[in-house]
Design a protein around this motif. Sequence first.
Motif, PDB file in Angstrom:
ATOM      1  N   LEU A  24       0.840  -1.201   0.000  1.00 22.27           N
ATOM      2  CA  LEU A  24       0.000   0.000   0.000  1.00 22.27           C
ATOM      3  C   LEU A  24       0.879   1.256   0.000  1.00 22.27           C
ATOM      4  O   LEU A  24       0.633   2.203  -0.754  1.00 22.27           O
ATOM      5  CB  LEU A  24      -0.937   0.007   1.210  1.00 22.27           C
ATOM      6  N   LYS A  25       1.925   1.250   0.827  1.00 21.51           N
ATOM      7  CA  LYS A  25       2.833   2.404   0.872  1.00 21.51           C
ATOM      8  C   LYS A  25       3.531   2.598  -0.469  1.00 21.51           C
ATOM      9  O   LYS A  25       3.671   3.730  -0.951  1.00 21.51           O
ATOM     10  CB  LYS A  25       3.864   2.216   1.983  1.00 21.51           C
ATOM     11  N   ALA A  26       3.981   1.510  -1.087  1.00 20.08           N
ATOM     12  CA  ALA A  26       4.645   1.596  -2.389  1.00 20.08           C
ATOM     13  C   ALA A  26       3.675   2.113  -3.449  1.00 20.08           C
ATOM     14  O   ALA A  26       4.046   2.917  -4.312  1.00 20.08           O
ATOM     15  CB  ALA A  26       5.200   0.236  -2.790  1.00 20.08           C
ATOM     16  N   ASN A  52       2.147   6.604  -7.015  1.00 16.52           N
ATOM     17  CA  ASN A  52       1.084   7.464  -7.548  1.00 16.52           C
ATOM     18  C   ASN A  52       1.223   8.890  -7.041  1.00 16.52           C
ATOM     19  O   ASN A  52       0.249   9.507  -6.595  1.00 16.52           O
ATOM     20  CB  ASN A  52      -0.292   6.888  -7.201  1.00 16.52           C
ATOM     21  N   GLY A  53       2.426   9.395  -7.080  1.00 20.44           N
ATOM     22  CA  GLY A  53       2.669  10.796  -6.768  1.00 20.44           C
ATOM     23  C   GLY A  53       2.516  11.153  -5.302  1.00 20.44           C
ATOM     24  O   GLY A  53       2.148  12.273  -4.978  1.00 20.44           O
ATOM     25  N   GLY A  54       2.777  10.224  -4.409  1.00 24.44           N
ATOM     26  CA  GLY A  54       2.673  10.513  -2.985  1.00 24.44           C
ATOM     27  C   GLY A  54       1.236  10.643  -2.523  1.00 24.44           C
ATOM     28  O   GLY A  54       0.927  11.477  -1.673  1.00 24.44           O
ATOM     29  N   ALA A  55       0.370   9.830  -3.088  1.00 23.80           N
ATOM     30  CA  ALA A  55      -1.044   9.878  -2.723  1.00 23.80           C
ATOM     31  C   ALA A  55      -1.218   9.531  -1.247  1.00 23.80           C
ATOM     32  O   ALA A  55      -0.443   8.759  -0.690  1.00 23.80           O
ATOM     33  CB  ALA A  55      -1.839   8.890  -3.583  1.00 23.80           C
ATOM     34  N   SER A  56      -2.238  10.118  -0.635  1.00 25.86           N
ATOM     35  CA  SER A  56      -2.530   9.762   0.756  1.00 25.86           C
ATOM     36  C   SER A  56      -3.125   8.361   0.781  1.00 25.86           C
ATOM     37  O   SER A  56      -3.582   7.830  -0.248  1.00 25.86           O
ATOM     38  CB  SER A  56      -3.521  10.763   1.362  1.00 25.86           C
ATOM     39  N   TYR A  57      -3.146   7.765   1.937  1.00 20.54           N
ATOM     40  CA  TYR A  57      -3.710   6.420   2.054  1.00 20.54           C
ATOM     41  C   TYR A  57      -5.179   6.426   1.648  1.00 20.54           C
ATOM     42  O   TYR A  57      -5.658   5.501   0.991  1.00 20.54           O
ATOM     43  CB  TYR A  57      -3.541   5.875   3.465  1.00 20.54           C
ATOM     44  N   CYS A  58      -5.907   7.482   2.027  1.00 20.56           N
ATOM     45  CA  CYS A  58      -7.329   7.556   1.663  1.00 20.56           C
ATOM     46  C   CYS A  58      -7.499   7.639   0.149  1.00 20.56           C
ATOM     47  O   CYS A  58      -8.393   7.010  -0.424  1.00 20.56           O
ATOM     48  CB  CYS A  58      -7.988   8.752   2.346  1.00 20.56           C
ATOM     49  N   GLU A  59      -6.651   8.435  -0.497  1.00 16.47           N
ATOM     50  CA  GLU A  59      -6.722   8.537  -1.956  1.00 16.47           C
ATOM     51  C   GLU A  59      -6.415   7.193  -2.600  1.00 16.47           C
ATOM     52  O   GLU A  59      -7.070   6.790  -3.572  1.00 16.47           O
ATOM     53  CB  GLU A  59      -5.749   9.594  -2.462  1.00 16.47           C
TER      54      GLU A  59
END
Length: 104
Positions: free
Chosen positions: A79-81, A86-93
């Motif tokens: 999930l972190k990778a 994806n451009g440093g997306a937040s976990y919610c995104e």
Amino acid sequence: MSYGFNKTDSGAVGTGTVKLPPVQRTEKPAADISRVLQAGQDLGFVSRDAGTRRKPGPKRKEPQDRLTVTGPKRIIDRLKAYCDANGGASYCEAIEALLDGTEK
């Protein structure tokens, strides 16, 4: 209050039976603070001075909730990778994008 310790005429402190020698205090010179700070910086210490405050984030447009997830490290790492890729997306995104992909 003496709390059981009495000063004698010679300045020694004792309990009445045991006599302790008087303590001679010597004045130590104050260290040059700039030298101390420089030595700490040379050793890699980081200042704990208050940093600049961040501006508050954007106002939330919808109600917020919290989710704590515990799972296998390999999945959390994926999930972190995914977020990093994806451009440093937040976990919610990232969760929203993954859910949108499965609902099609």
